[in-house]
Design an enzyme around this catalytic site. Structure first.
Site, short mmCIF file in Angstrom:
data_model
loop_
_atom_site.label_atom_id
_atom_site.label_comp_id
_atom_site.label_asym_id
_atom_site.label_seq_id
_atom_site.Cartn_x
_atom_site.Cartn_y
_atom_site.Cartn_z
CB CYS A 384 -1.02 -0.04 1.13
SG CYS A 384 -2.49 0.92 0.69
CG HIS A 510 -3.70 -3.68 2.87
ND1 HIS A 510 -2.82 -3.18 3.81
CD2 HIS A 510 -4.28 -2.61 2.28
CE1 HIS A 510 -2.89 -1.85 3.79
NE2 HIS A 510 -3.76 -1.48 2.87
CD GLU A 512 -1.39 -6.25 4.96
OE1 GLU A 512 -1.08 -6.53 3.79
OE2 GLU A 512 -1.60 -5.07 5.34
N1 GLN Z 1 -2.15 6.61 2.55
C1 GLN Z 1 -2.21 5.85 1.34
C2 GLN Z 1 -3.54 5.98 0.63
O1 GLN Z 1 -4.51 6.38 1.21
C3 GLN Z 1 -1.89 4.39 1.63
C4 GLN Z 1 -2.87 3.72 2.52
C5 GLN Z 1 -2.34 2.46 3.15
O2 GLN Z 1 -1.14 2.22 3.21
N2 GLN Z 1 -3.24 1.64 3.66
O3 GLN Z 1 -3.64 5.69 -0.53
#
Ligand code: GLN
Length: 536
Positions: A384, A510, A512
């Site tokens: 992310c 994600h 995970e």
């Molecule tokens: N802050 C980033 C976004 O909103 C990544 C979010 C995250 O790592 N979950 O796109």
């Protein structure tokens, strides 16, 4: 009462952090292994609608379900233990309960009645508990009540449990998790806090059926008898829960204590088939007898509270087991990484993982960590925000766009290689408004990711507002960073890989959240395998 679903409530006493989530997940695992379809639900007494707006320092990671619910991290344990996905209905907060009751009041549904904690709030709680049972998918619903008995905010939940026990006597039981502390000066285990905690439950009208006692030492027969007598429970329902080496030992410890048998007996259910935990035992056997070792640097800004990255660290454990490798995580604070310190800090690591996150704190350290991994050909996994940092780093240092950034940090920046998603531009509310939950992704055949998954079509969970800016895509691809995973409908870039590198993967989603004991996640497994090659 003719409800075919049975309900097990898990409450906690004496102190927080006793591990109700792990006990609930372990019991569910045993019941599942006996052939009962089981699910677990968490009731959180805080007033936030969900943990999505909470800083990870408050309650650790925010876990995301397929249907896009932002939930308590205990749901991650439930999924990892049971290998069954959870959903919106598996996490209820006081905020959600009140919001729903107040909405009903505004619609006039209470027909002029005074709306009160009892019965309206407690009825809403009971409905949410029974929601999972009513659709007939589950034989047993385990409901974990967050917080500690006696907290003001958990009172309506305990009252709802009392009512359900009274209404559905044959179908509900309560397991109370307490602490039996060891007093070194006296050389003794002490049962008084447990007695008092049960007394407190009794004052609220709830008699626990089973007591799970967390302890550092053996709970001998005399102590068990004492607890049973003072707390009105059967002696076989006083369960010892000793500190374990790994959370994955707990189902076996609970099996030794026959927690599942006691629970089934009290619910009037047969013990059915014998309990088959062979694959679980095989997992533990591999976990405890690794054939090699790797060290992974986890770069994040919440590393002081490891629960902030719970699903990532558990995924690394699963992937280690899949590779018969012990994975040691070196927790690296991204704020401590600077251009001058990066080489020294990251030297000797077998793989580097840059964690998800929000906001500017620590981001420059993450970008420096990516550069180190890319230039030194250390296996790299960016998740992310970690993926977004990989894109920014590549833009700055390979494409020579020195002012490249994400518009999350610099609104109006000249080279916004990461930009807000179109559908996010008009949103002003913070809660539950990100791109959340499962989306399909098409992988490029032959890429590291498609090789890891052994397929080109995947579905993964998301939680973000910003995305790879496709107007830069061609420039990236001609210079060696390829988009190897894209959303088939929108074209959003979900995965990037650097070609001239042994294993450099950034994922917008994600992974995970989907790694379980039964199914270690393919990307984590491939990452550890690359780290293992690198270590040799
Ligand atoms: N802050 C980033 C976004 O909103 C990544 C979010 C995250 O790592 N979950 O796109």
């Amino acid at each position: 009462m003719s409800n075919s679903t049975k309900y097990v409530f898990v409450t906690g006493g004496v102190t927080s952090s006793l591990g109700k989530g792990i006990i609930s997940a372990s019991l569910a695992k045993l019941l599942q292994a006996r052939g009962y379809s089981t699910t677990i639900q968490k009731l959180d007494p805080y007033i936030n609608i969900d943990p999505g707006t909470l800083n990870p320092y408050e309650h650790g990671e925010c876990f995301v379900t397929d249907d896009g619910a932002e939930t308590d991290l205990d749901l991650g344990h439930y999924e990892r233990f049971l290998n069954v996905p959870t959903s919106q209905a598996n996490n209820v907060t006081t905020g959600k309960i009140y919001q729903s009751v107040i909405d009903k009041e505004r619609r006039g549904e209470f027909l002029g009645k005074t709306v009160q904690v009892i019965p309206h709030i407690t009825n809403e709680i009971k409905e949410r508990i029974q929601l999972l049972g009513n659709n007939g998918d589950y034989d047993i619903v385990i409901t974990e009540i967050g917080g500690t008995v006696g907290d003001i905010e958990s009172l309506p939940y305990v009252e709802a449990v009392r009512q359900m026990k009274w209404e559905f006597e044959q179908d509900c039981i309560v397991i109370h998790l307490t602490l039996v502390p060891y007093l070194a000066a006296a050389g003794e285990l002490k049962t008084k806090p447990t007695q008092h905690s049960v007394k407190q439950l009794l004052e609220m009208g709830v008699q626990p059926d089973v007591l799970c006692c967390r302890t550092e030492h053996e709970l001998d027969l005399t102590l068990r008898k004492k607890i049973a007598e003072f707390c009105n429970v059967n002696i076989n329902a006083v369960i010892e829960s000793r500190d374990a080496e790994s959370i994955y030992d707990v189902p076996l410890l609970m099996q030794n204590e026959e927690l599942d048998k006691v629970v089934l007996e009290k619910l009037g259910l047969p013990t059915k088939s014998s309990l088959n935990l062979d694959s679980w035992k095989e997992f533990l056997n591999r976990l405890k007898n690794p054939e090699s070792k790797v060290t992974i640097g986890l770069v994040g800004k919440y590393v002081e509270l490891k629960d902030s990255y719970k699903s990532i660290s558990e995924s690394l454990i699963h992937a280690g087991v899949a590779n018969k490798t012990e994975v040691t995580v070196q927790w690296i604070h991204s704020e401590k990484i600077t251009k001058d310190s990066v080489d020294e800090t990251l030297k000797g690591l077998d793989g580097i993982l840059v964690a998800p996150g929000f906001g500017s704190r620590g981001i420059s350290g993450k970008i420096d960590a990516v550069r180190y991994a890319r230039e030194n050909k250390v296996p790299f996994f960016g998740i992310c925000l970690g993926m977004q940092c990989a894109v920014i780093e590549f833009a700055r240092n390979v494409l020579n766009l020195s002012d490249a950034h994400t518009t999350e940090i610099i609104d109006g920046c000249k080279n916004p290689v990461i930009d807000i998603m179109a559908e996010q531009k008009e949103i002003s509310d913070m809660g539950g408004t990100m791109r959340l939950g499962a989306y399909e992704c098409q992988l490029t055949p032959g890429s590291n990711v498609s090789e890891a998954y052994h397929t080109d079509k995947i579905s993964e969970r998301h939680r973000h507002r910003y995305e790879f800016n496709n107007s830069f895509l061609e420039q990236f691809e001609t210079n060696g960073m390829k988009a190897t995973g894209r959303n088939p409908k929108t074209g959003l870039v979900e995965v990037v890989e650097v070609q001239e590198h042994p294993w450099f993967v950034g994922a917008q989603f994600h992974p995970e959240y989907k790694s379980t004991v039964a199914n270690p996640h393919p990307l984590f497994t491939a990452f550890i395998s690359a780290a293992l090659k690198n270590s040799k």
